[in-house]
Scaffold this motif. Structure first.
Motif, PDB file in Angstrom:
ATOM      1  N   ALA A 141       0.852  -1.183   0.000  1.00  0.00           N
ATOM      2  CA  ALA A 141       0.000   0.000   0.000  1.00  0.00           C
ATOM      3  C   ALA A 141       0.892   1.238   0.000  1.00  0.00           C
ATOM      4  CB  ALA A 141      -0.903  -0.010   1.235  1.00  0.00           C
ATOM      5  N   GLU A 142       0.296   2.400   0.116  1.00  0.00           N
ATOM      6  CA  GLU A 142       1.034   3.640   0.273  1.00  0.00           C
ATOM      7  C   GLU A 142       0.831   4.155   1.698  1.00  0.00           C
ATOM      8  OE1 GLU A 142       0.156   6.472  -2.785  1.00  0.00           O
ATOM      9  OE2 GLU A 142       0.233   4.953  -4.380  1.00  0.00           O
ATOM     10  N   PRO A 143       1.808   4.860   2.257  1.00  0.00           N
ATOM     11  CA  PRO A 143       1.676   5.316   3.645  1.00  0.00           C
ATOM     12  C   PRO A 143       0.397   6.085   3.930  1.00  0.00           C
ATOM     13  CG  PRO A 143       3.926   5.610   2.913  1.00  0.00           C
ATOM     14  CD  PRO A 143       3.140   5.188   1.702  1.00  0.00           C
ATOM     15  N   ASN A 144      -0.043   6.919   2.974  1.00  0.00           N
ATOM     16  CA  ASN A 144      -1.244   7.725   3.225  1.00  0.00           C
ATOM     17  C   ASN A 144      -2.537   6.925   3.054  1.00  0.00           C
ATOM     18  OD1 ASN A 144      -1.326   7.482   0.456  1.00  0.00           O
ATOM     19  ND2 ASN A 144      -1.153   9.679   0.031  1.00  0.00           N
ATOM     20  N   GLU A 145      -2.404   5.613   2.868  1.00  0.00           N
ATOM     21  CA  GLU A 145      -3.582   4.739   2.809  1.00  0.00           C
ATOM     22  C   GLU A 145      -3.782   3.965   4.121  1.00  0.00           C
ATOM     23  OE1 GLU A 145      -3.954   3.476  -1.864  1.00  0.00           O
ATOM     24  OE2 GLU A 145      -2.333   2.539  -0.713  1.00  0.00           O
ATOM     25  N   ILE A 146      -2.902   4.198   5.091  1.00  0.00           N
ATOM     26  CA  ILE A 146      -2.983   3.515   6.384  1.00  0.00           C
ATOM     27  C   ILE A 146      -3.485   4.502   7.437  1.00  0.00           C
ATOM     28  CG2 ILE A 146      -1.711   2.258   8.172  1.00  0.00           C
ATOM     29  CD1 ILE A 146      -1.902   0.765   5.494  1.00  0.00           C
ATOM     30  N   TYR A 147      -4.586   4.131   8.096  1.00  0.00           N
ATOM     31  CA  TYR A 147      -5.185   4.973   9.127  1.00  0.00           C
ATOM     32  C   TYR A 147      -5.214   4.200  10.443  1.00  0.00           C
ATOM     33  CZ  TYR A 147      -6.650   7.894   5.228  1.00  0.00           C
ATOM     34  OH  TYR A 147      -6.654   8.709   4.117  1.00  0.00           O
ATOM     35  N   PHE A 148      -4.624   4.774  11.469  1.00  0.00           N
ATOM     36  CA  PHE A 148      -4.522   4.075  12.755  1.00  0.00           C
ATOM     37  C   PHE A 148      -5.821   4.189  13.553  1.00  0.00           C
ATOM     38  CE2 PHE A 148       0.074   5.069  11.955  1.00  0.00           C
ATOM     39  CZ  PHE A 148       0.426   3.755  11.666  1.00  0.00           C
ATOM     40  N   THR A 149      -6.191   3.074  14.177  1.00  0.00           N
ATOM     41  CA  THR A 149      -7.422   2.976  14.967  1.00  0.00           C
ATOM     42  C   THR A 149      -7.112   2.313  16.305  1.00  0.00           C
ATOM     43  OG1 THR A 149      -8.029   0.773  14.152  1.00  0.00           O
ATOM     44  CG2 THR A 149      -8.719   2.666  12.811  1.00  0.00           C
ATOM     45  N   SER A 150      -8.165   2.018  17.058  1.00  0.00           N
ATOM     46  CA  SER A 150      -7.986   1.341  18.344  1.00  0.00           C
ATOM     47  C   SER A 150      -7.965  -0.177  18.195  1.00  0.00           C
ATOM     48  CB  SER A 150      -9.115   1.732  19.305  1.00  0.00           C
ATOM     49  OG  SER A 150     -10.369   1.282  18.810  1.00  0.00           O
ATOM     50  N   GLY A 151      -8.170  -0.686  16.987  1.00  0.00           N
ATOM     51  CA  GLY A 151      -8.142  -2.136  16.787  1.00  0.00           C
ATOM     52  C   GLY A 151      -9.061  -2.587  15.677  1.00  0.00           C
ATOM     53  N   GLY A 152      -9.170  -3.898  15.531  1.00  0.00           N
ATOM     54  CA  GLY A 152      -9.955  -4.473  14.448  1.00  0.00           C
ATOM     55  C   GLY A 152     -11.432  -4.142  14.527  1.00  0.00           C
ATOM     56  N   THR A 153     -11.993  -4.115  15.725  1.00  0.00           N
ATOM     57  CA  THR A 153     -13.426  -3.845  15.875  1.00  0.00           C
ATOM     58  C   THR A 153     -13.774  -2.444  15.382  1.00  0.00           C
ATOM     59  OG1 THR A 153     -13.653  -5.388  17.722  1.00  0.00           O
ATOM     60  CG2 THR A 153     -15.322  -3.671  17.523  1.00  0.00           C
ATOM     61  N   GLU A 154     -12.975  -1.457  15.788  1.00  0.00           N
ATOM     62  CA  GLU A 154     -13.225  -0.101  15.302  1.00  0.00           C
ATOM     63  C   GLU A 154     -13.057  -0.028  13.788  1.00  0.00           C
ATOM     64  OE1 GLU A 154     -11.264   4.300  15.146  1.00  0.00           O
ATOM     65  OE2 GLU A 154     -10.846   3.153  16.965  1.00  0.00           O
ATOM     66  N   SER A 155     -12.019  -0.656  13.283  1.00  0.00           N
ATOM     67  CA  SER A 155     -11.773  -0.628  11.835  1.00  0.00           C
ATOM     68  C   SER A 155     -12.927  -1.256  11.072  1.00  0.00           C
ATOM     69  CB  SER A 155     -10.462  -1.354  11.516  1.00  0.00           C
ATOM     70  OG  SER A 155      -9.358  -0.696  12.105  1.00  0.00           O
ATOM     71  N   ASP A 156     -13.447  -2.390  11.577  1.00  0.00           N
ATOM     72  CA  ASP A 156     -14.586  -3.044  10.940  1.00  0.00           C
ATOM     73  C   ASP A 156     -15.820  -2.147  10.959  1.00  0.00           C
ATOM     74  OD1 ASP A 156     -13.239  -5.356  10.253  1.00  0.00           O
ATOM     75  OD2 ASP A 156     -13.978  -6.544  11.927  1.00  0.00           O
ATOM     76  N   ASN A 157     -16.092  -1.543  12.121  1.00  0.00           N
ATOM     77  CA  ASN A 157     -17.245  -0.656  12.240  1.00  0.00           C
ATOM     78  C   ASN A 157     -17.127   0.534  11.290  1.00  0.00           C
ATOM     79  OD1 ASN A 157     -19.328  -0.857  14.883  1.00  0.00           O
ATOM     80  ND2 ASN A 157     -17.560  -2.214  14.942  1.00  0.00           N
ATOM     81  N   TRP A 158     -15.946   1.113  11.250  1.00  0.00           N
ATOM     82  CA  TRP A 158     -15.712   2.267  10.382  1.00  0.00           C
ATOM     83  C   TRP A 158     -15.937   1.882   8.917  1.00  0.00           C
ATOM     84  CZ3 TRP A 158     -10.274   5.101  10.010  1.00  0.00           C
ATOM     85  CH2 TRP A 158     -10.425   6.253   9.224  1.00  0.00           C
ATOM     86  N   ALA A 159     -15.337   0.792   8.488  1.00  0.00           N
ATOM     87  CA  ALA A 159     -15.442   0.372   7.088  1.00  0.00           C
ATOM     88  C   ALA A 159     -16.888   0.080   6.710  1.00  0.00           C
ATOM     89  CB  ALA A 159     -14.565  -0.858   6.849  1.00  0.00           C
TER      90      ALA A 159
END
Length: 392
Positions: free
Chosen positions: A60-78
């Motif tokens: 990927a590219e660096p500006n495509e990575i967004y830090f979260t609190s974990g998988g659950t937050e990332s899943d909810n966001w997506a």
């Protein structure tokens, strides 16, 4: 009594190198990286370095990575932001029937907002059929979410093929890769992935930190509001030590992946071979070869998984059960029911998930304890007694 940890799908032990990389950002270089003064420079650079490390490993590219609190937050966001973003085009979302609860329950939440969810069935090995996925797509389908590898049975899904289908139809494609990142090779470009969720503690990093890969050009609305962090996409003070640790952990995992995979498959297959050969009425769940290197999930007839888990635990073997009874539900795992197991067999399931720190000696000891524990439980089982009487 020495304990043996065979529950690495739930969490992994953080390596000393990871902790060492994190420590300066707790005590010495503790400034907030969003500040503009000179002390913020090093923490900010450390976060940028972790972002670059993670992006390189995923292609990927660096500006495509967004830090979260974990998988659950990332899943909810997506899922939530992805569905809402395209709701004017359509409100139909496709997921698999064996997703993690972070997707299952989020999909239920979307249904209350008026979205329609199609839950794709899987085959007896837990695989999504790309042909059935294609048939489920409608003109108003705007989002597909299929996990990369199942957390219970270890089956690895045909993500590249699913991603290609989604791309051809112009549909946003998300994959929950929490169990896969750091354990199997991932190329977000080749796999046509638009959104990918990950969690640091699943590959030797700290708990409470994860990331969402978001392909450039996708303008996913923020899920958490209140600040300009993460390029205005995810508010909240940057968790510098954990982000640094996660980057270091993934770097270690990626560099050792080939060696670890070969070793884990050797351990896993030895466990599977011994169980199938020496323990009657046992069934391996998940695909035999298209599975995570360290995962082995078995159902054992005539026993309850929780009772078996407790006996194993009393003997120092830390595993998990495929049944949800321990969480207060009387129903067995939706994953095991999803692959067609009857309730009574799904209830007698135990998941073993290994790490490179486990040994062959531990495997053999665990199988020996498993055998004796099953013999004890079955000796008290009326169902097993009836079976023996009817088959004398």
């Amino acid at each position: 009594m020495e304990q043996i940890f065979f529950d690495n799908a739930s969490t992994t032990r953080m390596k000393q190198e990871t902790l060492d990389a994190m420590m300066p950002y707790f005590i010495e270089k503790y400034a907030n990286p969003s500040s503009i003064h000179s002390m913020a420079k090093e923490p900010r650079a450390a976060v940028d370095n972790a972002r670059a490390t993670i992006s390189k490993i995923l292609n990927a590219e660096p500006n495509e990575i967004y830090f979260t609190s974990g998988g659950t937050e990332s899943d909810n966001w997506a899922l939530i932001s992805g569905a809402r973003m395209n709701s004017k085009k359509g409100k139909h979302v496709i997921i698999s029937s064996i997703e993690h609860h972070a997707i299952i329950e989020t999909a239920e939440y979307l249904e209350k907002e008026g979205f329609e969810i199609t839950r794709l069935k899987v085959d007896k090995d837990g695989l999504v059929d790309p042909g059935e996925l294609r048939s489920a797509i409608r003109p108003d389908t705007t989002l597909i979410s299929v996990m990369m590898a199942n957390n219970e049975i270890g089956t690895i899904e045909p993500i590249a093929e699913i991603g290609k289908i989604a791309k051809e139809d112009g549909i946003l494609f998300h994959t929950d890769a929490v169990q896969a990142v750091g354990h199997i090779p991932i190329d977000v470009r080749e796999m046509n992935i638009d959104l990918l969720s990950a969690s640091g503690h699943k590959f030797g990093g700290p708990k409470g930190v994860g990331f969402l890969f978001m392909r450039k050009g996708i303008k996913l609305p923020p899920f958490i509001h209140g600040g300009a962090q993460e390029n205005g996409k995810r508010a909240g003070t940057t968790n510098v030590p954990s982000i640094v640790g996660m980057g270091k952990a993934l770097e270690i995992s990626a560099s050792n992946m080939k060696r670890n995979t070969e070793y884990l498959i050797k351990l896993r297959d030895h466990y599977i071979k011994r169980v199938e050969k020496e323990i009657p009425f046992s069934k391996l769940n998940g695909h035999r070869t298209k599975r995570l290197p360290g995962n082995a999930n078995f159902s054992f007839k005539f026993v309850e998984g929780e009772s078996l888990l407790m006996l194993l635990n009393m003997n120092g073997i830390c595993v998990s059960t495929g049944s949800a009874c321990a969480s207060g539900s009387l129903d067995p795992s939706h994953v095991l029911l999803g692959i067609g197991l009857p309730h009574e067999i799904a209830h007698g399931s135990v998941r073993v998930t290994l790490s490179e720190e486990n040994t062959m000696e531990e495997i053999d000891h665990a199988v020996d304890v498993l055998k004796s524990s099953l013999e004890r439980l079955r000796s008290m089982s009326p169902l097993y007694e009836d079976y023996l009487k009817n088959n004398e």
